[in-house]
Design a protein around this motif. Structure first.
Motif, short mmCIF file in Angstrom:
data_model
loop_
_atom_site.label_atom_id
_atom_site.label_comp_id
_atom_site.label_asym_id
_atom_site.label_seq_id
_atom_site.Cartn_x
_atom_site.Cartn_y
_atom_site.Cartn_z
N LEU A 213 0.82 -1.21 0.00
CA LEU A 213 0.00 0.00 0.00
C LEU A 213 0.86 1.26 0.00
O LEU A 213 0.58 2.22 -0.74
N VAL A 214 1.90 1.26 0.84
CA VAL A 214 2.78 2.43 0.88
C VAL A 214 3.48 2.60 -0.47
O VAL A 214 3.56 3.71 -1.02
N ASN A 215 3.97 1.51 -1.02
CA ASN A 215 4.65 1.57 -2.31
C ASN A 215 3.74 2.00 -3.45
O ASN A 215 4.15 2.73 -4.36
N VAL A 216 2.48 1.57 -3.41
CA VAL A 216 1.57 1.94 -4.50
C VAL A 216 1.20 3.41 -4.43
O VAL A 216 0.97 4.05 -5.47
N VAL A 217 1.18 3.99 -3.22
CA VAL A 217 0.97 5.43 -3.10
C VAL A 217 2.10 6.19 -3.79
O VAL A 217 1.88 7.19 -4.49
N LYS A 218 3.34 5.69 -3.62
CA LYS A 218 4.50 6.30 -4.28
C LYS A 218 4.41 6.14 -5.81
O LYS A 218 4.67 7.10 -6.57
N LEU A 219 4.02 4.96 -6.29
CA LEU A 219 3.88 4.74 -7.73
C LEU A 219 2.84 5.68 -8.33
O LEU A 219 3.05 6.23 -9.43
N LEU A 220 1.76 5.88 -7.63
CA LEU A 220 0.70 6.78 -8.12
C LEU A 220 1.19 8.24 -8.10
O LEU A 220 0.88 9.01 -9.02
N LYS A 221 1.94 8.58 -7.06
CA LYS A 221 2.49 9.95 -6.98
C LYS A 221 3.40 10.23 -8.17
O LYS A 221 3.40 11.35 -8.72
N ASP A 222 4.18 9.21 -8.56
CA ASP A 222 5.07 9.36 -9.72
C ASP A 222 4.29 9.59 -11.01
O ASP A 222 4.86 10.07 -12.01
N GLU A 223 3.00 9.25 -11.01
CA GLU A 223 2.13 9.50 -12.17
C GLU A 223 1.28 10.75 -11.95
O GLU A 223 0.28 10.97 -12.64
#
Length: 374
Positions: A213-223
Motif C-alpha cells: 500500500l505504501v509503495n503503491v501510493v508512491k507509484l501513483l504519486k510518480d504519475e
C-alpha cells in the motif's frame, strides 16, 4: 418452539449481531454453550446473565482443545437441533456431536469448510471429517462449498450462510455523517484532504502485505496522482511502514491512526475514505466497508483468500487485482477512482450496500439456520 443449541469453544465479540438475532427468534429457542472467556485470545461476547448460556471452560493439551463439562452436558440434555463450530482438534465438541447424533438429533457444523481447491491429504482428511461426524454444514462461502462438492461432498448437505457483523447498529449509523463532517475528519489527518483517501483497517502484520500500500501510493504519486493512505490498527509492521513512508518521501500522505474498537468511530473513519484496500487476504473488513457504502479492493486468488472476498463485485462495488502484482493493484485503484468519479455517490453506495443487505447480515443467516432445522 424447537430447542436449538449452539456449541462453540467460545463466542467472539464480533458475533454479537447473529447471537442477538437468534435470541430474538420467534420460531425457535436458541441456547449457547462455550467458554465465557472466549478462546484463542479473541475478545468474547458478553452473555451477561442470559439464562440461555452455559459456561464450559476450555483448555488445551498439545494441539487438542477440550471444554470442561461439555460431554456431561451432552449426555443429559435433549434438543431438537445442534450447531457446533468444530475442527478435528476440538475433541470435546466432536464427542458431544456424536452423543447427540446417537440420540437422533441433527448436528450441523458451522465452519469455513475448505478454503482452497487443492486435492491434497489435508483437504481429504477434512472432507471425511465433515462427512462422517456431522449431518450437514453451514459454510461462509460458495467457494468452500464448491471445493467440498468437487471432492464428493453431497451438495444438499452444505448451506452457504455467509458472515455478518453488528448489522443493525451499522444500518443506524449509515448516512449520519455529513459531507462537511467527512471533510473535517480528512483535514485532521492530512495536509491535502482533497486527495482521494485509501483506508486499511485491521492488524498491521506482515501477512497483510501492507508495504504494498505504501509503495503503491508512491507509484501513483510518480504519475501525478496524489493519494492519502489511512492505517487504522496497531501491529508489528507499524514502525517499518513509517520508515518506508519516510524513505519514499510520502510521509505527509500516510497517516497512522492507531487501533479503534468503537463502532461509531470506525464508521467515521471508513466513511471519510474513498476506498478500502487489503493487499493480502481480506475477511470481514470487506463487509465492514461495504455496509457503509465504501468500495473495496483485494486480490483475486481464491486459494489464498478469506470467504468474504466473494462480496467484492469488480466494476460494481470494488475491484480484484492479481495476487502479488503491485502494478495491477495500482491500475485497479485508478479503475475504482474512475468508478467513484463517474458514478453518482448515491448509486455507488447502493451498489456497495446491496450484497450486504441481501446476504451478509444476521437476518439472512437466521433464515438459513431455521431452514436447516425445518
Amino acid at each position: 418452539m424447537k430447542k436449538i443449541i449452539l456449541i462453540y469453544p467460545g463466542f467472539p465479540h464480533y458475533r454479537n449481531g447473529i447471537i442477538e438475532t437468534l435470541l430474538e427468534s420467534k420460531n425457535n429457542k436458541y441456547y449457547f454453550v462455550g467458554d465465557k472467556n472466549g478462546y484463542a485470545g479473541i475478545k468474547p461476547y458478553d452473555f451477561k446473565t442470559i439464562e440461555q448460556f452455559k459456561h464450559c471452560p476450555s483448555y488445551r493439551i498439545g494441539p487438542f482443545f477440550f471444554n470442561k463439562g461439555l460431554i456431561r452436558f451432552a449426555l443429559k440434555t435433549k434438543a431438537d437441533g445442534i450447531i457446533v463450530h468444530s475442527s478435528p482438534y476440538w475433541i470435546s465438541i466432536i464427542i458431544a456431536s456424536l452423543i447427540f447424533r446417537l440420540k437422533k438429533t441433527r448436528v450441523i457444523n458451522w465452519t469455513h469448510g475448505l478454503l482452497d481447491d487443492k486435492k491434497n491429504t489435508y483437504n481429504k482428511l477434512y472432507y471425511y471429517f465433515f462427512k462422517l461426524f456431522f449431518d450437514g454444514l453451514l459454510l461462509y462461502s460458495n467457494q468452500s462449498k464448491n471445493n467440498l462438492v468437487k471432492l464428493g461432498y453431497k451438495e444438499t448437505r452444505a448451506n452457504v450462510i455467509y458472515n455478518s457483523l453488528d448489522y443493525k447498529n451499522q444500518i443506524k449509523l449509515r448516512n449520519t455523517l455529513s459531507d462537511h463532517g467527512r471533510n473535517e475528519i480528512r483535514g485532521e489527518m492530512f495536509i491535502n484532504p482533497e486527495n482521494h483517501q485509501l483506508i486499511f483497517i485491521g492488524r498491521l502484520t506482515s501477512q497483510k502485505r501492507l508495504a504494498f500500500l505504501v509503495n503503491v501510493v508512491k507509484l501513483l504519486k510518480d504519475e501525478n496522482i496524489n493519494i492519502n493512505l489511512l492505517f487504522v490498527g496497531e501491529g508489528m509492521e507499524k514502525e517499518s511502514l513509517i520508515d518506508l513512508s519516510l524513505k519514499l518521501d510520502i510521509a505527509d500522505q500516510v497517516h497512522f491512526y492507531g487501533a479503534s474498537y468503537d463502532e461509531n468511530n470506525n464508521y467515521r473513519l471508513i466513511v471519510s475514505s474513498d476506498i478500502c484496500v487489503a493487499p493480502g487476504e481480506i475477511g470481514l473488513t470487506s463487509i465492514h466497508s461495504l455496509v457503509y457504502g465504501v468500495p473495496v479492493i483485494s486480490h483475486s486468488d481464491p486459494n489464498n483468500q478469506m470467504p468474504e472476498f466473494e462480496a467484492i463485485k469488480p466494476g460494481i462495488n470494488g475491484a480484484l487485482f492479481e495476487n502479488g502484482n503491485i502494478e495491477d493493484l495500482k491500475e485497479k485503484i485508478k479503475l475504482v477512482i474512475n468508478l467513484i468519479e463517474n458514478k453518482s455517490a448515491t448509486d455507488l453506495k447502493k451498489d456497495c450496500y446491496k450484497i450486504v443487505d441481501e446476504y451478509y447480515n444476521p437476518d439472512y443467516q437466521l433464515k438459513i439456520i431455521e431452514k436447516a432445522f425445518n
